[in-house]
Write a protein that holds these residues in place. Structure first.
Motif, PDB file in Angstrom:
ATOM      1  N   VAL A   1       0.989  -0.906   0.379  1.00  0.00           N
ATOM      2  CA  VAL A   1      -0.260  -0.084   0.119  1.00  0.00           C
ATOM      3  C   VAL A   1       0.912   1.382   0.380  1.00  0.00           C
ATOM      4  CG1 VAL A   1      -1.419   1.487   1.039  1.00  0.00           C
ATOM      5  CG2 VAL A   1      -2.191  -1.637   1.083  1.00  0.00           C
ATOM      6  N   ILE A   2       0.969   2.089  -1.187  1.00  0.00           N
ATOM      7  CA  ILE A   2       1.805   3.032  -1.023  1.00  0.00           C
ATOM      8  C   ILE A   2       1.086   3.887  -1.430  1.00  0.00           C
ATOM      9  CG2 ILE A   2       3.481   3.924  -2.834  1.00  0.00           C
ATOM     10  CD1 ILE A   2       3.854   0.910  -3.614  1.00  0.00           C
ATOM     11  N   GLY A   3       1.506   5.762  -0.976  1.00  0.00           N
ATOM     12  CA  GLY A   3       0.528   6.857  -0.671  1.00  0.00           C
ATOM     13  C   GLY A   3       0.102   6.974  -0.224  1.00  0.00           C
ATOM     14  N   ASP A   4      -1.117   8.303  -0.930  1.00  0.00           N
ATOM     15  CA  ASP A   4      -2.544   8.765  -0.322  1.00  0.00           C
ATOM     16  C   ASP A   4      -3.726   7.760  -0.262  1.00  0.00           C
ATOM     17  OD1 ASP A   4      -4.003  10.492   0.756  1.00  0.00           O
ATOM     18  OD2 ASP A   4      -3.792  11.940   0.208  1.00  0.00           O
ATOM     19  N   VAL A   5      -3.145   7.149   0.038  1.00  0.00           N
ATOM     20  CA  VAL A   5      -4.605   5.885   0.218  1.00  0.00           C
ATOM     21  C   VAL A   5      -5.540   5.768   1.624  1.00  0.00           C
ATOM     22  CG1 VAL A   5      -5.081   3.511   0.076  1.00  0.00           C
ATOM     23  CG2 VAL A   5      -3.218   4.458  -1.196  1.00  0.00           C
ATOM     24  N   ARG A   6      -6.545   5.892   1.106  1.00  0.00           N
ATOM     25  CA  ARG A   6      -7.587   6.105   2.761  1.00  0.00           C
ATOM     26  C   ARG A   6      -7.832   3.994   2.309  1.00  0.00           C
ATOM     27  NH1 ARG A   6      -8.112  10.754   0.553  1.00  0.00           N
ATOM     28  NH2 ARG A   6      -6.935  12.643   2.266  1.00  0.00           N
ATOM     29  N   ILE A   7      -8.448   3.806   3.692  1.00  0.00           N
ATOM     30  CA  ILE A   7      -8.651   2.042   3.360  1.00  0.00           C
ATOM     31  C   ILE A   7      -9.747   2.518   4.556  1.00  0.00           C
ATOM     32  CG2 ILE A   7      -8.139  -0.543   3.877  1.00  0.00           C
ATOM     33  CD1 ILE A   7      -5.711   0.027   2.627  1.00  0.00           C
TER      34      ILE A   7
ATOM     35  N   ALA B   1      -1.451  -8.323  -3.288  1.00  0.00           N
ATOM     36  CA  ALA B   1      -2.192  -6.944  -4.480  1.00  0.00           C
ATOM     37  C   ALA B   1      -0.945  -5.821  -4.177  1.00  0.00           C
ATOM     38  CB  ALA B   1      -2.917  -7.330  -3.528  1.00  0.00           C
ATOM     39  N   ALA B   2      -1.374  -4.377  -4.743  1.00  0.00           N
ATOM     40  CA  ALA B   2      -0.728  -4.194  -4.615  1.00  0.00           C
ATOM     41  C   ALA B   2      -1.416  -2.683  -5.051  1.00  0.00           C
ATOM     42  CB  ALA B   2       0.348  -3.989  -6.651  1.00  0.00           C
ATOM     43  N   ILE B   3      -1.706  -1.979  -4.130  1.00  0.00           N
ATOM     44  CA  ILE B   3      -2.565  -0.353  -4.204  1.00  0.00           C
ATOM     45  C   ILE B   3      -1.641   1.147  -3.896  1.00  0.00           C
ATOM     46  CG2 ILE B   3      -4.466   1.014  -2.768  1.00  0.00           C
ATOM     47  CD1 ILE B   3      -4.695  -1.585  -1.671  1.00  0.00           C
ATOM     48  N   ARG B   4      -1.038   1.346  -5.328  1.00  0.00           N
ATOM     49  CA  ARG B   4      -0.398   2.062  -5.729  1.00  0.00           C
ATOM     50  C   ARG B   4      -1.014   3.672  -5.467  1.00  0.00           C
ATOM     51  NH1 ARG B   4       2.981  -0.034 -10.232  1.00  0.00           N
ATOM     52  NH2 ARG B   4       3.469   1.807 -10.069  1.00  0.00           N
ATOM     53  N   ALA B   5      -0.395   4.407  -5.087  1.00  0.00           N
ATOM     54  CA  ALA B   5      -1.287   5.972  -5.221  1.00  0.00           C
ATOM     55  C   ALA B   5       0.366   6.723  -5.052  1.00  0.00           C
ATOM     56  CB  ALA B   5      -2.132   6.856  -3.854  1.00  0.00           C
ATOM     57  N   ASP B   6       1.012   6.278  -6.898  1.00  0.00           N
ATOM     58  CA  ASP B   6       2.460   7.394  -6.523  1.00  0.00           C
ATOM     59  C   ASP B   6       1.950   8.078  -7.586  1.00  0.00           C
ATOM     60  OD1 ASP B   6       2.035   5.873  -8.682  1.00  0.00           O
ATOM     61  OD2 ASP B   6       3.614   4.413  -7.949  1.00  0.00           O
ATOM     62  N   GLU B   7       0.818   8.505  -8.530  1.00  0.00           N
ATOM     63  CA  GLU B   7       0.978   9.560  -9.607  1.00  0.00           C
ATOM     64  C   GLU B   7      -0.405   9.549  -9.694  1.00  0.00           C
ATOM     65  OE1 GLU B   7       0.050   8.957 -14.397  1.00  0.00           O
ATOM     66  OE2 GLU B   7       0.626   7.353 -14.099  1.00  0.00           O
ATOM     67  N   GLY B   8      -2.233   8.973 -10.044  1.00  0.00           N
ATOM     68  CA  GLY B   8      -3.314   9.432  -9.647  1.00  0.00           C
ATOM     69  C   GLY B   8      -3.509   9.164  -8.367  1.00  0.00           C
TER      70      GLY B   8
ATOM     71  N   VAL C   1      -4.704  -8.070  -7.403  1.00  0.00           N
ATOM     72  CA  VAL C   1      -5.084  -6.910  -7.580  1.00  0.00           C
ATOM     73  C   VAL C   1      -4.076  -6.113  -7.126  1.00  0.00           C
ATOM     74  CG1 VAL C   1      -7.009  -5.227  -6.751  1.00  0.00           C
ATOM     75  CG2 VAL C   1      -7.728  -7.655  -6.994  1.00  0.00           C
ATOM     76  N   ILE C   2      -4.042  -4.960  -8.966  1.00  0.00           N
ATOM     77  CA  ILE C   2      -3.497  -3.877  -8.865  1.00  0.00           C
ATOM     78  C   ILE C   2      -4.308  -2.682  -9.006  1.00  0.00           C
ATOM     79  CG2 ILE C   2      -1.554  -2.700 -10.006  1.00  0.00           C
ATOM     80  CD1 ILE C   2      -0.201  -5.575 -10.807  1.00  0.00           C
ATOM     81  N   LEU C   3      -4.042  -1.769  -7.864  1.00  0.00           N
ATOM     82  CA  LEU C   3      -4.864  -0.432  -8.473  1.00  0.00           C
ATOM     83  C   LEU C   3      -4.063   0.703  -8.513  1.00  0.00           C
ATOM     84  CD1 LEU C   3      -7.764  -1.331  -5.251  1.00  0.00           C
ATOM     85  CD2 LEU C   3      -7.590  -1.343  -8.328  1.00  0.00           C
ATOM     86  N   HIS C   4      -3.819   1.552  -9.353  1.00  0.00           N
ATOM     87  CA  HIS C   4      -2.837   2.481  -9.501  1.00  0.00           C
ATOM     88  C   HIS C   4      -3.499   3.606 -10.420  1.00  0.00           C
ATOM     89  CE1 HIS C   4       0.747   4.376 -11.881  1.00  0.00           C
ATOM     90  NE2 HIS C   4       1.010   4.183 -10.666  1.00  0.00           N
ATOM     91  N   GLY C   5      -4.010   4.805 -10.009  1.00  0.00           N
ATOM     92  CA  GLY C   5      -5.031   5.999 -10.881  1.00  0.00           C
ATOM     93  C   GLY C   5      -3.962   6.624 -11.593  1.00  0.00           C
ATOM     94  N   LEU C   6      -4.898   7.172 -12.736  1.00  0.00           N
ATOM     95  CA  LEU C   6      -4.135   8.324 -13.300  1.00  0.00           C
ATOM     96  C   LEU C   6      -3.668   9.566 -12.954  1.00  0.00           C
ATOM     97  CD1 LEU C   6      -5.952   6.311 -16.875  1.00  0.00           C
ATOM     98  CD2 LEU C   6      -3.488   5.941 -16.049  1.00  0.00           C
ATOM     99  N   LEU C   7      -2.880   9.909 -13.381  1.00  0.00           N
ATOM    100  CA  LEU C   7      -3.693  11.149 -12.997  1.00  0.00           C
ATOM    101  C   LEU C   7      -3.978  12.107 -13.540  1.00  0.00           C
ATOM    102  CD1 LEU C   7      -1.242  13.514 -11.678  1.00  0.00           C
ATOM    103  CD2 LEU C   7       0.351  13.568 -14.070  1.00  0.00           C
TER     104      LEU C   7
END
Length: 108
Positions: free
Chosen positions: A51-57, A67-74, A89-95
């Motif tokens: 779990v990386i970055g500004d993630v609220r669980i 699983a990878a939750i990556r708030a490093d771009e979006g 599962v991979i969650l990676h948001g877009l800018l």
């Protein structure tokens, strides 16, 4: 002590040494401020997940192995109550791509 018991004890000791990878986002030109995840104490994050970055669980969330939750771009991410994120599962948001939850913009 039986061989089975010795094996179980060794396995239990090894398992307690693993922890999920939880860290702030890396500093980049599009995300210049490091933010740490906020994880409710009732949620479970597998030792083999990240779990990386500004993630609220929120409460009662289950994050399975790998699983990878990556708030490093979006960023930021919002994982609502009683969510189940399964293996791999991979969650990676877009800018600059957002959804709205309770009048707040989130990448995911």
């Amino acid at each position: 002590m039986s061989d089975r018991k010795l094996t179980e004890d060794k396995f239990d000791n090894r398992l307690t040494k693993f922890a999920p990878f939880i860290s702030p986002n890396p500093v980049t030109s599009f995300n210049p401020v490091q933010r740490y995840p906020k994880i409710d104490k009732t949620s479970f994050i597998s030792p083999f997940s990240s779990v990386i970055g500004d993630v609220r669980i929120k409460d009662n969330v289950y994050v399975a192995p790998n699983a990878a939750i990556r708030a490093d771009e979006g960023t930021p991410f919002y994982i609502g109550s009683n969510t189940n994120l399964q293996d791999g599962v991979i969650l990676h948001g877009l800018l600059k791509q957002f959804v709205t939850v309770k009048d707040k913009a989130y990448s995911i």
